[in-house]
Structures are given as structure tokens and as C-alpha cells.
Design a protein around this motif. Sequence first.
Motif, PDB file in Angstrom:
ATOM      1  N   LEU A  96      74.519  -2.777  11.452  1.00  0.00           N
ATOM      2  CA  LEU A  96      74.817  -3.867  10.527  1.00  0.00           C
ATOM      3  C   LEU A  96      76.066  -4.633  10.956  1.00  0.00           C
ATOM      4  O   LEU A  96      76.072  -5.865  10.967  1.00  0.00           O
ATOM      5  CB  LEU A  96      75.004  -3.331   9.098  1.00  0.00           C
ATOM      6  N   ARG A  97      77.109  -3.904  11.314  1.00  0.00           N
ATOM      7  CA  ARG A  97      78.355  -4.563  11.724  1.00  0.00           C
ATOM      8  C   ARG A  97      78.127  -5.440  12.951  1.00  0.00           C
ATOM      9  O   ARG A  97      78.608  -6.571  13.016  1.00  0.00           O
ATOM     10  CB  ARG A  97      79.436  -3.520  12.018  1.00  0.00           C
ATOM     11  N   GLN A  98      77.367  -4.922  13.916  1.00  0.00           N
ATOM     12  CA  GLN A  98      77.106  -5.691  15.131  1.00  0.00           C
ATOM     13  C   GLN A  98      76.293  -6.953  14.816  1.00  0.00           C
ATOM     14  O   GLN A  98      76.614  -8.037  15.299  1.00  0.00           O
ATOM     15  CB  GLN A  98      76.347  -4.824  16.153  1.00  0.00           C
ATOM     16  N   LEU A  99      75.267  -6.805  14.002  1.00  0.00           N
ATOM     17  CA  LEU A  99      74.437  -7.964  13.654  1.00  0.00           C
ATOM     18  C   LEU A  99      75.212  -8.986  12.830  1.00  0.00           C
ATOM     19  O   LEU A  99      75.047 -10.198  13.016  1.00  0.00           O
ATOM     20  CB  LEU A  99      73.189  -7.497  12.893  1.00  0.00           C
ATOM     21  N   VAL A 100      76.078  -8.508  11.940  1.00  0.00           N
ATOM     22  CA  VAL A 100      76.892  -9.431  11.138  1.00  0.00           C
ATOM     23  C   VAL A 100      77.836 -10.210  12.040  1.00  0.00           C
ATOM     24  O   VAL A 100      77.962 -11.438  11.919  1.00  0.00           O
ATOM     25  CB  VAL A 100      77.666  -8.662  10.036  1.00  0.00           C
ATOM     26  N   ARG A 101      78.494  -9.521  12.971  1.00  0.00           N
ATOM     27  CA  ARG A 101      79.400 -10.223  13.893  1.00  0.00           C
ATOM     28  C   ARG A 101      78.648 -11.255  14.726  1.00  0.00           C
ATOM     29  O   ARG A 101      79.118 -12.382  14.902  1.00  0.00           O
ATOM     30  CB  ARG A 101      80.093  -9.215  14.817  1.00  0.00           C
ATOM     31  N   ASN A 102      77.491 -10.867  15.242  1.00  0.00           N
ATOM     32  CA  ASN A 102      76.702 -11.810  16.047  1.00  0.00           C
ATOM     33  C   ASN A 102      76.256 -13.008  15.210  1.00  0.00           C
ATOM     34  O   ASN A 102      76.278 -14.153  15.678  1.00  0.00           O
ATOM     35  CB  ASN A 102      75.479 -11.117  16.650  1.00  0.00           C
ATOM     36  N   THR A 108      70.996 -21.243  16.941  1.00  0.00           N
ATOM     37  CA  THR A 108      69.909 -20.821  16.057  1.00  0.00           C
ATOM     38  C   THR A 108      70.229 -19.435  15.507  1.00  0.00           C
ATOM     39  O   THR A 108      70.800 -18.595  16.210  1.00  0.00           O
ATOM     40  CB  THR A 108      68.565 -20.772  16.815  1.00  0.00           C
ATOM     41  N   PRO A 109      69.840 -19.170  14.274  1.00  0.00           N
ATOM     42  CA  PRO A 109      70.236 -17.916  13.613  1.00  0.00           C
ATOM     43  C   PRO A 109      69.375 -16.711  13.994  1.00  0.00           C
ATOM     44  O   PRO A 109      68.800 -16.054  13.130  1.00  0.00           O
ATOM     45  CB  PRO A 109      70.101 -18.253  12.137  1.00  0.00           C
ATOM     46  N   ALA A 110      69.282 -16.388  15.258  1.00  0.00           N
ATOM     47  CA  ALA A 110      68.471 -15.248  15.696  1.00  0.00           C
ATOM     48  C   ALA A 110      69.042 -13.937  15.161  1.00  0.00           C
ATOM     49  O   ALA A 110      68.295 -13.073  14.685  1.00  0.00           O
ATOM     50  CB  ALA A 110      68.396 -15.211  17.215  1.00  0.00           C
ATOM     51  N   SER A 111      70.349 -13.770  15.222  1.00  0.00           N
ATOM     52  CA  SER A 111      70.958 -12.531  14.716  1.00  0.00           C
ATOM     53  C   SER A 111      70.853 -12.438  13.199  1.00  0.00           C
ATOM     54  O   SER A 111      70.735 -11.334  12.653  1.00  0.00           O
ATOM     55  CB  SER A 111      72.423 -12.439  15.135  1.00  0.00           C
ATOM     56  N   ALA A 112      70.879 -13.563  12.522  1.00  0.00           N
ATOM     57  CA  ALA A 112      70.720 -13.545  11.063  1.00  0.00           C
ATOM     58  C   ALA A 112      69.313 -13.064  10.712  1.00  0.00           C
ATOM     59  O   ALA A 112      69.130 -12.320   9.748  1.00  0.00           O
ATOM     60  CB  ALA A 112      70.978 -14.925  10.476  1.00  0.00           C
ATOM     61  N   LYS A 120      67.523 -11.034  12.631  1.00  0.00           N
ATOM     62  CA  LYS A 120      67.539  -9.600  12.940  1.00  0.00           C
ATOM     63  C   LYS A 120      68.261  -8.827  11.830  1.00  0.00           C
ATOM     64  O   LYS A 120      67.853  -7.731  11.461  1.00  0.00           O
ATOM     65  CB  LYS A 120      68.213  -9.339  14.275  1.00  0.00           C
ATOM     66  N   LEU A 121      69.324  -9.411  11.309  1.00  0.00           N
ATOM     67  CA  LEU A 121      70.058  -8.784  10.210  1.00  0.00           C
ATOM     68  C   LEU A 121      69.162  -8.656   8.982  1.00  0.00           C
ATOM     69  O   LEU A 121      69.134  -7.604   8.337  1.00  0.00           O
ATOM     70  CB  LEU A 121      71.311  -9.600   9.870  1.00  0.00           C
ATOM     71  N   PHE A 122      68.419  -9.700   8.681  1.00  0.00           N
ATOM     72  CA  PHE A 122      67.510  -9.639   7.534  1.00  0.00           C
ATOM     73  C   PHE A 122      66.471  -8.543   7.738  1.00  0.00           C
ATOM     74  O   PHE A 122      66.164  -7.790   6.818  1.00  0.00           O
ATOM     75  CB  PHE A 122      66.818 -10.989   7.314  1.00  0.00           C
TER      76      PHE A 122
END
Length: 173
Positions: free
Chosen positions: A140-146, A156-160, A162-164
Motif C-alpha cells: 500500500l505504501r509503495q502504491l500510494v507513493r507511486n 496517467t493514474p496507473a498506480s492509482a 493498482k492501488l484500487f
Amino acid sequence: MPKKRPTPIEMDEQDIRPSKSQLKREMHELQQLGETLIAMSPAERARFPLSDDLLRAIDETARIRSHEGRRRHMQYVGKLMRKEDLPAIHAVFDAIEQEREQRDHAFHRLEKWRDRLIDEGDDGIERFMADYPDADRQTLRQLVRNAQREREQGKTPASARKLFKQLRDSAAL
């Protein structure tokens, strides 16, 4: 001698029949209900209390190619629908709609969590972990930072996304 007026014929409520137009409207509604059932997958259709005759007619619909043949077949499906337990079928439709609303509501909650995590960072992750202790904090921390980095750079919100997906998996939806 005064004229006698004819006495009005007393009609019971049972004697009053629905008009031909009303019968046609009801038949079209049953045909539309049949169309809805035909459009469903067999797994979804299995939830409904349908007779064997109706299930055979629904399966047979797939092999009808002619427009006129399909129209006549839908009339037949509508005729078969008259014999079905309509309140039970509508109850299943209501249950499916309620499940869909609950799922949509859960997805909206997760979208709010995603936006909150991106905005708040580690504080938001702590709050999320309090609600969902089985979630993977490091991922979660890694995806939030990305996702924060992507937002700052206008990418583009690719990590967002992935976070979802990670939030959805953590919430078991």
C-alpha cells in the motif's frame, strides 16, 4: 302511464374484464421480462425459479436467426411466462438489484479510500489498516507513493488503479 326506465345491470367486480389494450400491455411486459432472462448468462439464470418448458424455450432462442421467427418466439416465451411464478421471479430481480447497489456502494467507499490514501499518505494508510488489518502495508505504501508521484507529474493514474485493485483485494470484494 309513466315510462319505466330499464334497471341498470349490476356487475360484480369479477365480471369486469381488463381491456384488450391492457392485456396486450401485460403480454409485452412478460415478453420484455423474457428478453431480460434470455440476455442473462446461464449461471445468472439459474437463480430464478423457471419451469423446464421456459428454460428450453430460452435455450432455443439462440438458434433462431430470422427476425420474424424471433418475434414469434418471443410471443411464445411471453405465453410461457404467464404460467411462471412472477412474484418469485421479481423477488430474485429485486435481490440482484439490491446486491448490485451494495456492490456499487462498496466500490464507491473504496474509491474514497483510494483518494484519501493518496491525499493523506501514511496517516491514511494507518486508518485503512485499522479497518482492514489483513492488508499488505508495504505494498500500500509503495502504491500510494507511486500514485502521488504520478499525480504530481500529471501522468496517467496507473498506480492509482493498482492501488484500487489492492484495496479491493484487501476488502475481499
